[in-house]
Design a protein around this motif. Structure first.
Motif, PDB file in Angstrom:
ATOM      1  N   UNK A  61       0.825  -1.212   0.000  1.00 52.17           N
ATOM      2  CA  UNK A  61       0.000   0.000   0.000  1.00 52.17           C
ATOM      3  C   UNK A  61       0.857   1.259   0.000  1.00 52.17           C
ATOM      4  N   UNK A  62       1.729   1.347   1.009  1.00 48.23           N
ATOM      5  CA  UNK A  62       2.477   2.591   1.169  1.00 48.23           C
ATOM      6  C   UNK A  62       3.461   2.838   0.040  1.00 48.23           C
ATOM      7  N   UNK A  63       4.196   1.802  -0.392  1.00 48.53           N
ATOM      8  CA  UNK A  63       5.246   1.995  -1.387  1.00 48.53           C
ATOM      9  C   UNK A  63       4.688   1.984  -2.798  1.00 48.53           C
ATOM     10  N   UNK A  64       3.886   0.967  -3.118  1.00 50.11           N
ATOM     11  CA  UNK A  64       3.426   0.806  -4.498  1.00 50.11           C
ATOM     12  C   UNK A  64       2.304   1.778  -4.843  1.00 50.11           C
ATOM     13  N   UNK A  65       1.441   2.054  -3.827  1.00 51.69           N
ATOM     14  CA  UNK A  65       0.287   2.913  -4.133  1.00 51.69           C
ATOM     15  C   UNK A  65       0.430   4.322  -3.530  1.00 51.69           C
ATOM     16  N   UNK A  66       1.537   4.531  -2.878  1.00 50.84           N
ATOM     17  CA  UNK A  66       1.821   5.850  -2.268  1.00 50.84           C
ATOM     18  C   UNK A  66       0.688   6.292  -1.355  1.00 50.84           C
ATOM     19  N   UNK A  67       0.217   5.321  -0.531  1.00 46.79           N
ATOM     20  CA  UNK A  67      -0.816   5.630   0.442  1.00 46.79           C
ATOM     21  C   UNK A  67      -0.273   5.397   1.840  1.00 46.79           C
ATOM     22  N   UNK A  68      -0.763   6.182   2.768  1.00 44.53           N
ATOM     23  CA  UNK A  68      -0.350   6.042   4.155  1.00 44.53           C
ATOM     24  C   UNK A  68      -1.148   4.909   4.815  1.00 44.53           C
ATOM     25  N   UNK A  69      -0.433   4.075   5.601  1.00 44.89           N
ATOM     26  CA  UNK A  69      -1.108   2.989   6.323  1.00 44.89           C
ATOM     27  C   UNK A  69      -1.118   3.317   7.806  1.00 44.89           C
ATOM     28  N   UNK A  70      -2.136   2.793   8.490  1.00 43.90           N
ATOM     29  CA  UNK A  70      -2.276   3.036   9.932  1.00 43.90           C
ATOM     30  C   UNK A  70      -2.290   1.691  10.652  1.00 43.90           C
ATOM     31  N   UNK A  71      -1.114   1.141  10.952  1.00 43.58           N
ATOM     32  CA  UNK A  71      -0.982  -0.155  11.626  1.00 43.58           C
ATOM     33  C   UNK A  71      -0.042  -0.012  12.823  1.00 43.58           C
ATOM     34  N   UNK A  72      -0.475   0.684  13.865  1.00 42.59           N
ATOM     35  CA  UNK A  72       0.358   0.789  15.073  1.00 42.59           C
ATOM     36  C   UNK A  72       0.427  -0.567  15.781  1.00 42.59           C
ATOM     37  N   UNK A  73       1.329  -0.669  16.724  1.00 38.00           N
ATOM     38  CA  UNK A  73       1.537  -1.944  17.415  1.00 38.00           C
ATOM     39  C   UNK A  73       0.280  -2.443  18.112  1.00 38.00           C
ATOM     40  N   UNK A  74      -0.511  -1.537  18.688  1.00 37.43           N
ATOM     41  CA  UNK A  74      -1.667  -1.996  19.460  1.00 37.43           C
ATOM     42  C   UNK A  74      -2.697  -2.708  18.597  1.00 37.43           C
ATOM     43  N   UNK A  75      -2.800  -2.300  17.320  1.00 39.84           N
ATOM     44  CA  UNK A  75      -3.725  -3.005  16.430  1.00 39.84           C
ATOM     45  C   UNK A  75      -3.223  -4.418  16.124  1.00 39.84           C
ATOM     46  N   UNK A  76      -1.925  -4.507  15.907  1.00 37.13           N
ATOM     47  CA  UNK A  76      -1.358  -5.834  15.624  1.00 37.13           C
ATOM     48  C   UNK A  76      -1.444  -6.735  16.852  1.00 37.13           C
ATOM     49  N   UNK A  77      -1.190  -6.148  18.034  1.00 34.70           N
ATOM     50  CA  UNK A  77      -1.325  -6.931  19.269  1.00 34.70           C
ATOM     51  C   UNK A  77      -2.772  -7.381  19.448  1.00 34.70           C
TER      52      UNK A  77
END
Length: 710
Positions: free
Chosen positions: A484-500
């Motif tokens: 998303x971020x590199x290929x589509x030049x979009x910002x992603x919102x995946x902080x640690x708490x979401x992954x946890x």
């Protein structure tokens, strides 16, 4: 003296003989009663109505009950004392399983019932009780004993049928080192020698001797071998009397008893003469009438106080029965009956005269013994794997300490230390599962084993979810960044708490399944028996060790297991997908993606190899534990090393100010080698265009020079 032998007649026939004695001839003052309990049970009760004191050899039943048989004195040894001697001897030999074969008549049935109650009170089991009504079917009953693997067999027949039985025993092959036959209660001499040939047809005397050899005999009295001990209250027979007796009946079983009882009646009558003179009015023995209960009580009192030394040892009456001081355990050896031990009734101790001689040169066993052997993990395997798990735990705790202490360092911070902490915690739980699965269950109660199974299950499933869930979440973030971020030049919102939170959801699914399993499907402890094998340290004892595996299970265990496997299968599939998608990412200074992919591949390969192997070796508790624990240790250690050693290397080797992240050497996310070839061609084309441009520029400069010169 008047006599009439009842033989093996029916109780009705014995009763007819009693009436003949009572109503024809002079009054019967005292009588030697019937020897068969079935006859005595009727005759002695009727004789009491005529006030006749009976001193008899019958035993068993209720003959000792003076409310029913007020004038009965039992001159035979007390059966219960002999039964106690049998039980004690059986226990001394290590026999706990006994079988009966006997005549299905009242006397033998009562005798066997009493014997069985004594044996069972002494923890000796009656394996089979064969009551025989038709003596022509003895072989059928013997085959029943054989099918039940009866080895120690008590016989309950009179002489004629016993000889016939032992002929059938020979033909059935139920003799030799494996069998011990216990002779009937009436035997006290070499009863099997020189019988009428018709009684043992089609067997020979030699074959009967083979079967009888080593049989056991329990005798409450033993015939004296010399005359010196005989003393009938001061009257002693002369040696020639004893020699005459032996010459007439050298091997008789019954005659010594009859002789002693006859003397006992005579002594009781003699002792009553003086007491009768003291009655009012005084009486003589010849004055007896069937209505004179006073005379009967005098004679009974003197019969109850008898004490002399007879042919079968001391003849002492106590409580209306002959006292048994010793029980002789005798064994048939060839054509002799030899005493092996003497059981002292009062002290309950054995005096050994000569050790029993067995045909197999060892004490026969009472059958095949199956000894449960709980299959447990060997100490070597347990100690080794516990030690490795301990080292792994120490390593995991070290990584956890470093991860927490240096979480602000870029080498650690760039790799999501919070998720890395969950990875370590998951690995520690998996290390703990090695201790749980290897814990010795031998002395644990069922409730503790069930708890152990639940704890082991929870540690494994939650540990896997924490360890791999956290690793896969980090991989997912890398995937999201490049997709998303590199290929589509979009910002992603995946902080640690979401992954946890994603990891917690996976763990929560495991916990819910396990808790529902515990609540809805009761787990119990089961035992699975494997193929028994003979203990070769003492093969003659026929002890077969039966390996048993203790395990936990429940009615619907397969469904809950499939649910848990399903969760882990989805998680692993997700991890494999992420590993494949991020295979070409190469981040300078922070190479997490490749190490994560390597961890996933190691896990997948280990599972693919371990599960089939454990299925094949499922009955080998030791190997199952070694393989499963080794797989956990290998996967755990590999994951920790692949995820933390590179970080530790960067932390040590790279200064914080020099640390930077570069993707210049990356081949590009999600690009195949074909895509890279296309880029190379484009670069080559660009180089060609530059070359052409340079040539044109050179030509342009040449034209400009020419223009200037013109």
């Amino acid at each position: 003296m008047r006599w009439n032998w009842t033989g093996n007649d029916s109780p009705q026939g014995a009763l007819r003989i009693l009436y003949n004695l009572v109503f024809y001839g002079p009054p019967v003052v005292a009588a030697l009663g019937p020897s068969l309990p079935s006859e005595a049970a009727i005759v002695n009760q009727v004789a009491a109505r005529f006030n006749i004191v009976q001193v008899g050899l019958a035993s068993g039943g209720k003959l000792s009950d003076r409310s029913i048989y007020p004038y009965t004195v039992r001159a035979f040894h007390v059966a219960k004392e002999v039964h106690n001697a049998r039980a004690a001897f059986f226990k001394k030999m290590g026999w706990k399983r006994i079988a009966f074969i006997y005549e299905d008549s009242l006397s033998f049935r009562e005798y066997m019932t009493t014997l069985q109650s004594v044996l069972e009170a002494n923890d000796v089991q009656v394996l089979l009780s064969e009551g025989v009504q038709d003596f022509s079917n003895l072989d059928t009953h013997l085959q029943n004993l054989k099918r039940q693997d009866a080895r120690i067999i008590f016989v309950g027949f009179y002489k004629f049928v016993t000889l016939k039985l032992f002929c059938e025993v020979y033909q059935a092959g139920m003799y030799g080192p494996k069998y011990v036959w216990v002779a009937p209660f009436w035997t006290s001499n070499v009863w099997w020698i020189n019988p009428n040939p018709s009684l043992i047809e089609p067997c020979t005397q030699e074959q009967i001797n083979i079967v009888v050899n080593s049989t056991l005999h329990f005798d409450g009295n033993q015939r004296r071998e010399e005359v010196l001990g005989l003393d009938f209250n001061g009257v002693k027979p002369l040696p020639e009397h004893y020699d005459y007796y032996n010459s007439e009946q050298p091997d008789s079983d019954a005659l010594p008893y009859i002789y002693d009882v006859t003397i006992a009646i005579a002594l009781a009558l003699n002792a009553s003469i003086a007491d009768l003179q003291r009655l009012d009015p005084p009486r003589r023995l010849q004055d007896f009438s069937y209505s004179d209960d006073e005379m009967a009580r005098v004679i009974l009192k003197n019969a109850d106080n008898l004490d002399f030394n007879g042919l079968l040892g001391r003849f002492l009456i106590e409580n209306g029965s002959r006292r048994t001081e010793s029980v002789y355990i005798e064994q048939a050896r060839g054509t002799n009956l030899e005493t092996s031990m003497i059981y002292q009734v009062e002290t309950k101790q054995f005096v050994t005269v000569s050790e029993p001689v067995w045909q197999g040169d060892h004490v026969p066993v009472d059958g095949i013994t199956r000894r449960s052997v709980i299959q447990e993990i060997s100490s070597t395997a347990r100690i080794t794997l516990f030690a490795l798990a301990s080292l792994g735990s120490v390593m995991g705790l070290t990584f956890l300490f470093i991860n927490i202490k240096y979480k602000h360092k870029r080498a650690i911070k760039m790799s999501s230390p919070s998720l890395s902490n969950l990875t370590v915690v998951g690995c520690l739980l998996l290390y703990a599962s090695v201790f749980a699965s290897g814990w010795d269950k031998t002395n644990l109660p069922d409730s503790a084993i069930v708890i152990k199974c639940h704890v082991e299950r929870m540690l494994i499933y939650v540990g896997l979810s924490l360890a791999f869930g956290s690793v896969f979440m980090k991989t997912y973030r890398i995937h999201a960044i490049f997709a998303v971020a590199v290929k589509r030049f979009k910002k992603i919102d995946l902080p640690d708490w979401k992954l946890i939170g994603g990891v917690v959801i996976i763990v929560f699914a495991d916990v819910i399944i396990v808790v529902l399993w515990i609540i809805l499907d009761t787990t119990a402890v089961y035992t699975r028996s494997l193929q028994p094998y003979l203990d070769m340290t003492a093969p003659e004892k026929e002890i077969f060790d039966v390996p048993e595996i203790i395990y936990c299970s429940s009615a619907h265990a397969q469904y809950f297991t499939m649910a848990l496997y399903g969760v882990k299968g989805v998680l692993l599939t997700f991890g494999l997908f992420l590993a494949w998608e991020t295979r070409n990412i190469c981040i300078s200074q922070l190479n997490d993606s490749k190490y994560i992919a390597a961890s996933v591949y190691i896990v997948s390969l280990t599972i693919a190899l371990t599960i089939p192997t454990m299925t094949i070796l499922g009955d080998d508790v030791n190997m199952t534990f070694v393989i499963s624990a080794s797989a956990i240790l290998f996967v755990n250690t590999s994951m920790l090393c692949l995820n933390f050693l590179p970080k530790l290397y960067l932390l040590i080797s790279v200064e914080e100010k020099d640390f930077h992240v570069s993707m210049m050497h990356s081949m590009g996310y999600g690009e195949s080698s074909g895509t890279h070839t296309s880029i190379t061609k484009q670069k080559s084309k660009l180089a060609g265009l530059r070359s052409q441009l340079e040539k044109k520029e050179a030509k342009l400069q040449e034209l400009c020079k020419q223009l200037i010169h013109q």
